[in-house]
Design a protein around this motif. Structure first.
Motif, PDB file in Angstrom:
ATOM      1  N   TYR A 192       0.858  -1.205   0.000  1.00  0.00           N
ATOM      2  CA  TYR A 192       0.000   0.000   0.000  1.00  0.00           C
ATOM      3  C   TYR A 192       0.884   1.241   0.000  1.00  0.00           C
ATOM      4  CZ  TYR A 192      -3.886   3.075   1.408  1.00  0.00           C
ATOM      5  OH  TYR A 192      -4.838   4.059   1.458  1.00  0.00           O
ATOM      6  N   THR A 193       0.611   2.175  -0.902  1.00  0.00           N
ATOM      7  CA  THR A 193       1.434   3.393  -0.989  1.00  0.00           C
ATOM      8  C   THR A 193       0.921   4.503  -0.063  1.00  0.00           C
ATOM      9  OG1 THR A 193       0.130   4.330  -2.793  1.00  0.00           O
ATOM     10  CG2 THR A 193       1.986   2.914  -3.425  1.00  0.00           C
ATOM     11  N   HIS A 194      -0.110   4.182   0.685  1.00  0.00           N
ATOM     12  CA  HIS A 194      -0.746   5.177   1.556  1.00  0.00           C
ATOM     13  C   HIS A 194      -1.332   6.346   0.773  1.00  0.00           C
ATOM     14  CE1 HIS A 194      -0.139   3.418   5.545  1.00  0.00           C
ATOM     15  NE2 HIS A 194       0.835   2.791   4.915  1.00  0.00           N
ATOM     16  N   LYS A 195      -1.777   6.003  -0.437  1.00  0.00           N
ATOM     17  CA  LYS A 195      -2.605   6.937  -1.195  1.00  0.00           C
ATOM     18  C   LYS A 195      -3.829   6.163  -1.683  1.00  0.00           C
ATOM     19  CE  LYS A 195       0.684  10.326  -3.261  1.00  0.00           C
ATOM     20  NZ  LYS A 195       1.374  10.642  -2.048  1.00  0.00           N
ATOM     21  N   TYR A 196      -4.951   6.836  -1.756  1.00  0.00           N
ATOM     22  CA  TYR A 196      -6.126   6.237  -2.387  1.00  0.00           C
ATOM     23  C   TYR A 196      -6.739   7.265  -3.331  1.00  0.00           C
ATOM     24  CZ  TYR A 196      -8.498   8.597   1.536  1.00  0.00           C
ATOM     25  OH  TYR A 196      -8.927   9.522   2.464  1.00  0.00           O
TER      26      TYR A 196
END
Ligand code: FAD
Length: 432
Positions: A192-196
């Motif tokens: 998870y890139t910690h962006k959505y």
């Protein structure tokens, strides 16, 4: 046309990577069958844009792919913006010229912006392969090898199929990648890139009323703190494609499901500090929407192949979308794999491992660079990259340099170099 080969290839997965590869191999008379878990080819109803390297790669794969792209491609609608990739706008700025938010800076490319509706592009591309080449409802579970050295694919409907080589184009959660690196290797799973992102399609007329024709009819990036919104026209200018990204410190709730249902109100709440014109635009999205977790292969795969099993496309290098180049790199992969497999020195299954070793050597570092650079540039758009912050001059310089690495390449030469390397390997000049 190369002579018929004494080997056959199985492709697992029929997204952009698998389909372009199938078309490229079939057109080079290489026996190929594509296995897709879904009941038919299908893409989501969102936009995707291609940079000049991707367009070159389409032509190497098959002229028809390029023509399919041209048939459905939408460029910036204003002739003065023909070469513009994105106009970058400060989302908080209230500086308007003639009712339009001012541009902070502009990034151009020799092809400008090329947006396609994914499903429309796929519909056109599918016409380039015979129906009997694809098998649907085939979800790969695992791979074994029989006594004759044939690779055996086991599908979860209990059926099996054989091939001399398997190329996994099965996306970010690739089963084939797990087979190559082992299920417990960190690169077996995406990160998870910690962006959505919220994604939406808006009728162009309404979008023009919200942000003005210049912003709606040409690609635009609205930069904010820890968030950014990008828009570009698709569907021959009838529709605006919008993606709104947000950075979060929280973990994604369920790594098995990369989307969750969301509400427009959530989006409006998260972007409430943006300027009024952009808020008007966001309000045009339907009340219920999907939220997309941005995962990537942040833990790099140590190899793209094992024996005669190989991975390509997102299975090999899934990236966050901030360079708008992931699908383009899938097509680059297809071009190179097709050119290598079509080489006249590749005649039987004995040369296939050398083909995949060459592909690994020629592609892995470029692909992994994209994964890393995309994370960095996403943070630049969100005014949060270390040492860059909200300095627009520095952000512009970062984008220009990195876009150059993506786009200023010659795909034909890249493939020719790879073929030279392959021949050295085959003649014993290089080990596997
Ligand atoms: C929000 C967002 C925006 C993007 N925008 C851009 C852009 O503008 N430009 C760009 O170049 N890229 C963009 N990308 C990246 C691009 O979408 C991907 O790189 C590309 O679609 C990946 O294609 P693929 O064929 O490798 O994988 P996928 O599209 O994931 O296809 C994989 C296929 O394999 C099948 N499959 C999976 N597992 C199995 C199995 N076990 N057995 C059989 N079949 C299986 C799936 O059903 C699917 O059909 C974006 C990505 C995102 C998330």
């Amino acid at each position: 046309m190369s002579p018929v080969k004494d080997f056959d290839v199985a492709i697992v997965g029929g997204g952009i990577a698998g389909l372009t590869l199938a078309i490229a191999l079939n057109s080079r008379s290489i026996p190929v069958t594509l296995y897709e878990q879904a009941r038919s080819f299908g893409e989501i109803g969102a936009g995707v844009s291609f940079s000049p390297n991707a367009v070159q790669a389409m032509k190497v794969c098959h002229q028809g792919i390029y023509e399919a792209f041209e048939t459905v491609c939408t460029r910036n609608m204003w002739p003065s913006k023909e070469k513009v990739w994105f106009d970058y706008v400060d989302a908080y700025s209230d500086v308007m010229s003639n009712g339009v938010l001012d541009t902070a800076f502009t990034i151009s490319s020799n092809l400008g912006q090329n947006g396609v509706h994914r499903a429309h592009f796929l519909d056109e591309a599918v016409k380039l392969i015979p129906n009997q080449l694809a098998r649907f409802g085939k979800r790969l579970q695992n791979i074994s090898e029989d006594r004759n050295g044939r690779l055996v694919m086991h599908f979860d409907d209990g059926t099996v199929a054989e091939a001399d080589a398997i190329i996994g184009c099965d996306g970010i959660k690739s089963r084939v990648r797990q087979t190559i690196v082992g299920p417990d290797h960190p690169s077996a799973r995406p990160v998870y890139t910690h962006k959505y992102a919220f994604r939406g399609l808006i009728p162009m007329e309404d979008a023009c009323a919200a942000v003005g024709e210049e912003r709606a009819q040409n690609a635009c990036m609205y930069m904010g703190y820890d968030k950014h919104v990008l828009t570009f026209p698709v569907n021959h200018g009838k529709t605006l494609n919008l993606v709104a990204f947000r950075t979060t410190m929280e973990d994604w709730p369920d790594a098995q499901r990369l989307t969750r249902p969301g509400q427009r109100d959530e989006l409006l709440h998260e972007f409430e500090d943006y300027g009024p014109a952009i808020i008007k635009l966001l309000k045009l999205i339907g009340p219920k929407l999907d939220v997309w977790a941005i995962f990537d292969l942040g833990y790099p795969v140590p190899t793209l192949y094992k024996g005669r099993i190989c991975i390509s496309g997102d299975a090999a290098h899934a990236t966050s979308p901030h360079h708008g180049a992931g699908a383009g790199f899938c097509i680059e992969d297809s071009a190179m794999l097709a050119e290598l497999l079509a080489d006249e020195q590749v005649k039987s299954r004995h040369e296939l491992e050398a083909v995949f070793a060459t592909f690994d050597a020629e592609r892995r570092s470029r692909a992994q660079w994209l994964v890393d650079s995309s994370r960095w540039i996403g943070d630049c758009y969100e005014l949060r990259a270390e040492g860059i912050g909200n300095d627009f001059t520095k952000i512009e310089a970062e984008i220009k340099e990195r876009n150059g690495i993506i786009a200023n390449v010659n795909i034909e030469e890249m493939c020719a170099r790879a073929k030279d390397e392959l021949r050295k390997r085959l003649s014993g000049g290089r080990g596997l």
